[in-house]
Scaffold this motif. Sequence first.
Motif, PDB file in Angstrom:
ATOM      1  N   THR A 145     102.874  80.384  51.805  1.00 18.65           N
ATOM      2  CA  THR A 145     102.115  79.866  50.677  1.00 18.65           C
ATOM      3  C   THR A 145     101.482  81.009  49.890  1.00 18.65           C
ATOM      4  OG1 THR A 145     101.623  77.856  51.921  1.00 18.65           O
ATOM      5  CG2 THR A 145     100.231  78.316  50.022  1.00 18.65           C
ATOM      6  N   HIS A 146     101.538  80.897  48.579  1.00 10.73           N
ATOM      7  CA  HIS A 146     100.889  81.846  47.682  1.00 10.73           C
ATOM      8  C   HIS A 146     100.001  81.077  46.722  1.00 10.73           C
ATOM      9  CE1 HIS A 146     103.566  84.849  49.266  1.00 10.73           C
ATOM     10  NE2 HIS A 146     103.006  85.766  48.497  1.00 10.73           N
ATOM     11  N   TYR A 147      99.012  81.790  46.195  1.00  6.98           N
ATOM     12  CA  TYR A 147      98.042  81.165  45.321  1.00  6.98           C
ATOM     13  C   TYR A 147      97.915  81.963  44.031  1.00  6.98           C
ATOM     14  CZ  TYR A 147      96.893  78.823  49.630  1.00  6.98           C
ATOM     15  OH  TYR A 147      96.979  78.080  50.788  1.00  6.98           O
ATOM     16  N   ALA A 148      97.930  81.264  42.923  1.00  6.48           N
ATOM     17  CA  ALA A 148      97.565  81.859  41.637  1.00  6.48           C
ATOM     18  C   ALA A 148      96.082  81.586  41.491  1.00  6.48           C
ATOM     19  CB  ALA A 148      98.349  81.222  40.500  1.00  6.48           C
ATOM     20  N   ILE A 149      95.313  82.663  41.307  1.00  7.67           N
ATOM     21  CA  ILE A 149      93.862  82.556  41.252  1.00  7.67           C
ATOM     22  C   ILE A 149      93.378  83.140  39.938  1.00  7.67           C
ATOM     23  CG2 ILE A 149      91.690  83.264  42.330  1.00  7.67           C
ATOM     24  CD1 ILE A 149      93.221  83.410  44.984  1.00  7.67           C
ATOM     25  N   ASP A 185      98.858  82.035  57.697  1.00  9.23           N
ATOM     26  CA  ASP A 185      99.203  80.894  58.535  1.00  9.23           C
ATOM     27  C   ASP A 185      97.939  80.276  59.116  1.00  9.23           C
ATOM     28  OD1 ASP A 185     101.986  81.165  58.238  1.00  9.23           O
ATOM     29  OD2 ASP A 185     102.073  82.649  59.848  1.00  9.23           O
ATOM     30  N   ARG A 186      98.043  79.026  59.535  1.00  8.74           N
ATOM     31  CA  ARG A 186      96.886  78.329  60.111  1.00  8.74           C
ATOM     32  C   ARG A 186      96.418  78.968  61.410  1.00  8.74           C
ATOM     33  NH1 ARG A 186      95.095  73.933  57.813  1.00  8.74           N
ATOM     34  NH2 ARG A 186      94.270  72.992  59.698  1.00  8.74           N
ATOM     35  N   ASP A 187      97.302  79.718  62.083  1.00  9.42           N
ATOM     36  CA  ASP A 187      96.888  80.365  63.332  1.00  9.42           C
ATOM     37  C   ASP A 187      96.324  81.768  63.107  1.00  9.42           C
ATOM     38  OD1 ASP A 187      99.316  81.497  62.628  1.00  9.42           O
ATOM     39  OD2 ASP A 187     100.136  81.458  64.655  1.00  9.42           O
ATOM     40  N   ASP A 215      93.534  89.781  62.791  1.00 11.09           N
ATOM     41  CA  ASP A 215      94.928  90.044  62.407  1.00 11.09           C
ATOM     42  C   ASP A 215      95.018  91.106  61.322  1.00 11.09           C
ATOM     43  OD1 ASP A 215      95.797  88.163  64.225  1.00 11.09           O
ATOM     44  OD2 ASP A 215      96.247  86.624  62.713  1.00 11.09           O
ATOM     45  N   VAL A 216      93.989  91.261  60.509  1.00 14.06           N
ATOM     46  CA  VAL A 216      94.035  92.273  59.446  1.00 14.06           C
ATOM     47  C   VAL A 216      93.940  93.682  60.001  1.00 14.06           C
ATOM     48  CG1 VAL A 216      93.093  90.672  57.731  1.00 14.06           C
ATOM     49  CG2 VAL A 216      91.546  92.235  58.946  1.00 14.06           C
TER      50      VAL A 216
END
Length: 106
Positions: free
Chosen positions: A2-6, A96-98, A103-104
Amino acid sequence: MTHYAIANLTNVRVGAGIVEYLERIDATLAPYDGHFIVHGNPPEHLEGEWAGALVVIEFPSYEAARGWYDSPAYQEILPLRTNNSDGVTMIVEGVDRDHVATDVLA
C-alpha cells in the motif's frame, strides 16, 4: 504494498477552482483504486503546532499512486488545486500490519 498520496494544504482559497477540483478528483482516483482515508478534517492537537489541511489517499501500490498522479485526467485538474492553495504533496510507502517500530533499525 500500500502507498499513500499525502498532501498538507495551506492557504486554501475556496472558490470556483477548488470546487471544480473537488467535483472532479474522485473520477481520477477510481481507475487506480485510490480512495480518501483522511480529507482535511481538523486535527486534535496533542503536541506541537500544525498548520494546514491533511489529505491522505490510499492506493494498492506505488504504480497505482504514481499512475494516478501522472495521469492525464489528474494533471488536467491539478492546476485547479495548485493555483488555489499552497502546500506539499508526496507519495509514501505504507507498512505491513505486523510492522513494529524497531523494524526501521534493520
